[in-house]
Design an enzyme around this catalytic site. Structure first.
Site, PDB file in Angstrom:
ATOM      1  N   THR A 268       1.478   7.499   2.031  1.00  0.00           N
ATOM      2  CA  THR A 268       2.450   8.172   2.598  1.00  0.00           C
ATOM      3  C   THR A 268       3.957   8.968   1.222  1.00  0.00           C
ATOM      4  O   THR A 268       3.990   7.767   0.343  1.00  0.00           O
ATOM      5  CB  THR A 268       3.248   7.832   3.773  1.00  0.00           C
TER       6      THR A 268
ATOM      7  N   ALA B 224      18.607  -2.964  34.408  1.00  0.00           N
ATOM      8  CA  ALA B 224      19.957  -2.640  33.508  1.00  0.00           C
ATOM      9  C   ALA B 224      19.576  -3.504  32.101  1.00  0.00           C
ATOM     10  O   ALA B 224      20.364  -3.446  31.177  1.00  0.00           O
ATOM     11  CB  ALA B 224      21.340  -2.699  33.756  1.00  0.00           C
TER      12      ALA B 224
ATOM     13  N   ARG C 192      14.221 -13.021  39.282  1.00  0.00           N
ATOM     14  CA  ARG C 192      15.371 -12.325  39.890  1.00  0.00           C
ATOM     15  C   ARG C 192      14.436 -11.497  41.365  1.00  0.00           C
ATOM     16  O   ARG C 192      12.926 -11.330  41.448  1.00  0.00           O
ATOM     17  CB  ARG C 192      14.857 -10.893  38.728  1.00  0.00           C
TER      18      ARG C 192
ATOM     19  N   GLU D  86       0.061   4.569  10.216  1.00  0.00           N
ATOM     20  CA  GLU D  86      -1.320   4.383  10.038  1.00  0.00           C
ATOM     21  C   GLU D  86      -1.973   5.426  11.190  1.00  0.00           C
ATOM     22  O   GLU D  86      -3.428   5.329  11.702  1.00  0.00           O
ATOM     23  CB  GLU D  86      -1.647   3.224  10.591  1.00  0.00           C
TER      24      GLU D  86
ATOM     25  N   SER E  99       6.123  -0.035   3.757  1.00  0.00           N
ATOM     26  CA  SER E  99       6.533  -1.301   3.513  1.00  0.00           C
ATOM     27  C   SER E  99       6.216  -3.099   2.746  1.00  0.00           C
ATOM     28  O   SER E  99       5.408  -2.186   2.184  1.00  0.00           O
ATOM     29  CB  SER E  99       4.984  -1.528   4.681  1.00  0.00           C
TER      30      SER E  99
ATOM     31  N   PHE F 152       0.861  -0.945  -0.106  1.00  0.00           N
ATOM     32  CA  PHE F 152       0.002   0.184   0.351  1.00  0.00           C
ATOM     33  C   PHE F 152       0.706   1.266  -0.426  1.00  0.00           C
ATOM     34  O   PHE F 152       1.964   1.156   0.933  1.00  0.00           O
ATOM     35  CB  PHE F 152      -0.787  -0.348   1.700  1.00  0.00           C
TER      36      PHE F 152
ATOM     37  N   TRP G 149       7.971   5.338   2.895  1.00  0.00           N
ATOM     38  CA  TRP G 149       7.635   4.588   4.072  1.00  0.00           C
ATOM     39  C   TRP G 149       7.286   2.957   4.239  1.00  0.00           C
ATOM     40  O   TRP G 149       5.979   3.397   4.850  1.00  0.00           O
ATOM     41  CB  TRP G 149       7.183   5.744   5.380  1.00  0.00           C
TER      42      TRP G 149
HETATM   43  C1  LIG Z   1       7.191   3.380  10.877  1.00  0.00           C
HETATM   44  C2  LIG Z   1       7.877   3.513  10.268  1.00  0.00           C
HETATM   45  C3  LIG Z   1       6.708   2.720   9.355  1.00  0.00           C
HETATM   46  C4  LIG Z   1       5.896   3.809   8.542  1.00  0.00           C
HETATM   47  C5  LIG Z   1       4.614   3.142   8.185  1.00  0.00           C
HETATM   48  C6  LIG Z   1       3.846   4.465   7.307  1.00  0.00           C
HETATM   49  C7  LIG Z   1       3.086   3.982   6.059  1.00  0.00           C
HETATM   50  C8  LIG Z   1       1.293   4.686   7.266  1.00  0.00           C
HETATM   51  O1  LIG Z   1       1.649   4.856   8.199  1.00  0.00           O
HETATM   52  S1  LIG Z   1       0.145   4.879   5.771  1.00  0.00           S
HETATM   53  C9  LIG Z   1      -1.217   5.496   6.017  1.00  0.00           C
HETATM   54  C10 LIG Z   1      -0.936   6.896   7.294  1.00  0.00           C
HETATM   55  N1  LIG Z   1      -1.314   8.543   7.277  1.00  0.00           N
HETATM   56  C11 LIG Z   1      -2.626   8.010   7.497  1.00  0.00           C
HETATM   57  O2  LIG Z   1      -3.251   7.479   8.418  1.00  0.00           O
HETATM   58  C12 LIG Z   1      -3.392   9.112   7.296  1.00  0.00           C
HETATM   59  C13 LIG Z   1      -3.790  10.185   8.473  1.00  0.00           C
HETATM   60  N2  LIG Z   1      -5.262  11.152   8.192  1.00  0.00           N
HETATM   61  C14 LIG Z   1      -6.329  10.847   8.076  1.00  0.00           C
HETATM   62  O3  LIG Z   1      -6.538   9.357   8.825  1.00  0.00           O
HETATM   63  C15 LIG Z   1      -7.237  11.933   7.985  1.00  0.00           C
HETATM   64  O4  LIG Z   1      -6.980  12.375   6.923  1.00  0.00           O
HETATM   65  C16 LIG Z   1      -7.903  12.947   8.735  1.00  0.00           C
HETATM   66  C17 LIG Z   1      -8.400  12.223   9.903  1.00  0.00           C
HETATM   67  C18 LIG Z   1      -6.743  13.714   9.299  1.00  0.00           C
HETATM   68  C19 LIG Z   1      -8.907  13.339   8.158  1.00  0.00           C
HETATM   69  O5  LIG Z   1      -8.815  14.305   6.861  1.00  0.00           O
HETATM   70  P1  LIG Z   1      -9.541  15.721   6.546  1.00  0.00           P
HETATM   71  O6  LIG Z   1      -8.580  15.861   5.158  1.00  0.00           O
HETATM   72  O7  LIG Z   1      -9.890  16.447   7.549  1.00  0.00           O
HETATM   73  O8  LIG Z   1     -10.902  14.467   5.798  1.00  0.00           O
HETATM   74  P2  LIG Z   1     -12.152  14.102   6.122  1.00  0.00           P
HETATM   75  O9  LIG Z   1     -12.499  15.478   6.554  1.00  0.00           O
HETATM   76  O10 LIG Z   1     -12.193  13.299   7.288  1.00  0.00           O
HETATM   77  O11 LIG Z   1     -12.364  13.492   5.360  1.00  0.00           O
HETATM   78  C20 LIG Z   1     -12.371  13.751   3.642  1.00  0.00           C
HETATM   79  C21 LIG Z   1     -13.939  13.119   2.397  1.00  0.00           C
HETATM   80  O12 LIG Z   1     -13.415  11.561   3.204  1.00  0.00           O
HETATM   81  C22 LIG Z   1     -14.152  10.752   4.020  1.00  0.00           C
HETATM   82  N3  LIG Z   1     -14.052  10.027   4.247  1.00  0.00           N
HETATM   83  C23 LIG Z   1     -13.253  10.142   5.883  1.00  0.00           C
HETATM   84  N4  LIG Z   1     -12.880   9.078   6.851  1.00  0.00           N
HETATM   85  C24 LIG Z   1     -13.301   8.025   5.478  1.00  0.00           C
HETATM   86  C25 LIG Z   1     -13.388   6.766   5.555  1.00  0.00           C
HETATM   87  N5  LIG Z   1     -12.823   6.380   6.780  1.00  0.00           N
HETATM   88  N6  LIG Z   1     -13.706   5.874   4.843  1.00  0.00           N
HETATM   89  C26 LIG Z   1     -14.513   6.635   3.552  1.00  0.00           C
HETATM   90  N7  LIG Z   1     -14.583   7.660   3.010  1.00  0.00           N
HETATM   91  C27 LIG Z   1     -14.248   8.895   4.444  1.00  0.00           C
HETATM   92  C28 LIG Z   1     -15.039  12.057   4.708  1.00  0.00           C
HETATM   93  O13 LIG Z   1     -16.476  11.256   4.308  1.00  0.00           O
HETATM   94  C29 LIG Z   1     -15.148  13.016   3.162  1.00  0.00           C
HETATM   95  O14 LIG Z   1     -15.995  12.855   2.459  1.00  0.00           O
HETATM   96  P3  LIG Z   1     -16.815  13.608   1.978  1.00  0.00           P
HETATM   97  O15 LIG Z   1     -16.202  14.868   1.095  1.00  0.00           O
HETATM   98  O16 LIG Z   1     -18.053  12.883   1.062  1.00  0.00           O
HETATM   99  O17 LIG Z   1     -17.887  14.309   3.243  1.00  0.00           O
END
Ligand SMILES: CCCCCCCC(=O)SCCNC(=O)CCNC(=O)[C@H](O)C(C)(C)COP(=O)(O)OP(=O)(O)OC[C@H]1O[C@@H](n2cnc3c(N)ncnc32)[C@H](O)[C@@H]1OP(=O)(O)O
Length: 397
Positions: A126, A340, A268, A363, A158, A123, A156
């Protein structure tokens, strides 16, 4: 609501536990040091049917319910957070996304092989400039006849060097913000695609995390998931599944912290008695147990909602936030209990602590989930039924 695991689920737990004891724990310290699992582990996982646990049998999976996936994730993370992360990405973020949003043809092309363990899916959301703020991504997919031309960079990610294909998010119309993002299945074999592992991670070192580069990658339009502009929703809905598996995994990490801490408490002694008889040590053990039980309730409630086909963004976010925080605290306390010795590689708890930080960040960071929960309570966020939900369980033939 049923709080009992079924016989089938108990058997599944036993199978995964044996797999972890025999195939992961003997090698994990070495994999963590070297920075990668032995790829044979995927073959073994497929042999016991764990590459498509909650995927219907007609698509090559085991056809078990969504809480069975939680059991698998709990047990895998009792072994290693990085390995559970990899399975979360393959199943939670990729296969379940194909199941929810893929056309019948896409399911036949990609999902069946994945669920059987013949191919690995990942997936790619990011980007260097877009983590929490998904709509800030800058990858683009420009339509050209029956194809799209994809350009951009992901980070990032996986399974970057292992996955056969990735679900990739890119703007098809930047002016539309959330409604201008689309999702595509992109195979590794496409010209213009390359990947590079990230070195020097603090934790989850045995996992293969890295960057992806798309340089004029041509993808057939039939690889687009959902409609043009549905990518943001698809990403968020995928995260509802990914976060569920992360939350379940965190329960497994707490289990591992408890196991190691209890063993150490019994072996321990200080001040003339086993350390488990000191009340401040007991406090840490009790906190771990409380965190474990509370996290589990949140996880299996979200899973039950998935089984019933009810949208569970709110419940999954709460489960992910709380269980990852509890696991991070449990790992910190497990090191503290070991004193330790816990600060060295002699015991696995130092690895637990390093690993426990990743799920608090990925996530959806702790802060994103805190804000989401506040918004739900304050009436600023609501979960509406989606046009395409995950299929209810039991699955139809
Ligand atoms: C450490 C080493 C490993 C690192 C691995 C890194 C890889 C990852 O983690 S991958 C993922 C990482 N990213 C995230 O988790 C993202 C975090 N951000 C979020 O979850 C969101 O952007 C968040 C919650 C901030 C909200 O975003 P925002 O921009 O305010 O959008 P929001 O207004 O809620 O939604 C926009 C539209 O999407 C829809 N929507 C929101 N959530 C959902 C959902 N769960 N399902 C379906 N539709 C959704 C809304 O209904 C809305 O639609 P509409 O305009 O028709 O009403």
């Amino acid at each position: 609501m049923n709080f009992e695991f079924s016989e089938e689920q108990e058997l599944l737990r036993k199978t995964v536990r044996q797999f972890v004891d025999n195939e992961i724990l003997p090698h994990i310290a070495d994999w963590d040091t070297k920075g990668g699992f032995d790829p044979i582990i995927w073959k073994r996982l497929a042999e016991i049917g764990l590459m498509g646990v909650c995927i219907p049998e007609k698509y090559g999976g085991s056809g078990m319910d969504y809480n069975s996936l939680a059991i698998v994730c709990e047990e895998l993370e009792r072994g290693d957070t990085a390995f559970r992360t990899a399975v979360s990405v393959h199943t939670g973020l990729n296969s379940m996304t194909l199941l929810q949003w893929g056309t019948e043809q896409q399911k036949q092309r990609f999902l069946v092989q994945q669920a059987k363990g013949e191919k690995i899916g990942a997936f790619a959301l990011t980007e260097p400039g877009a983590g929490s703020d998904v709509a800030a991504l800058s990858s683009t997919a420009v339509r050209d006849g029956d194809e799209y031309i994809l350009n951009g960079q992901k980070t990032w990610i996986s399974l970057c060097d292992i996955a056969d294909h990735f679900i990739v998010f890119a703007y098809t119309d930047k002016a539309e913000k959330h409604n201008g993002i689309s999702a595509f299945v992109v195979e590794r074999s496409r010209e213009g695609f390359s990947s590079k592992a990230i070195k020097g991670k603090y934790g989850i070192r045995s996992g293969n995390t890295g960057e992806l580069f798309f340089d004029d990658v041509r993808i057939p339009a039939e690889n687009r998931l959902g409609e043009e502009g549905e990518g943001f929703k698809i990403a968020m809905a995928s995260l509802d599944n990914g976060r569920f598996t992360v939350a379940a995994g965190a329960c497994g990490l707490i289990m591992a912290c408890l196991e190691e801490s209890v063993k150490y408490c019994q072996s321990r002694s200080t001040f003339g008695k086993p350390i488990g008889e000191h009340q401040l040590v007991q406090q840490m053990i009790a906190n771990m147990e409380a965190g474990f039980q509370m996290s589990r309730l949140l996880v299996y409630r979200a899973g039950e909602m998935k089984n019933k086909g009810i949208r569970n963004t709110r419940e999954t976010s709460l489960a992910k936030w709380q269980s990852c925080d509890f696991a991070n605290k449990a790992a910190d306390d497990a090191v503290q209990i070991h004193g330790a010795y816990g600060y060295s590689d002699e015991y696995p708890v130092a690895r637990f602590l390093r690993n426990s930080k990743a799920p608090v960040i990925y996530e959806g960071t702790r802060e994103i989930h805190t804000i989401m929960q506040a918004e739900y309570v304050l009436g600023k966020r609501q979960d509406r039924k989606l046009n395409r939900m995950l299929p209810k369980w039991p699955f139809e033939d």
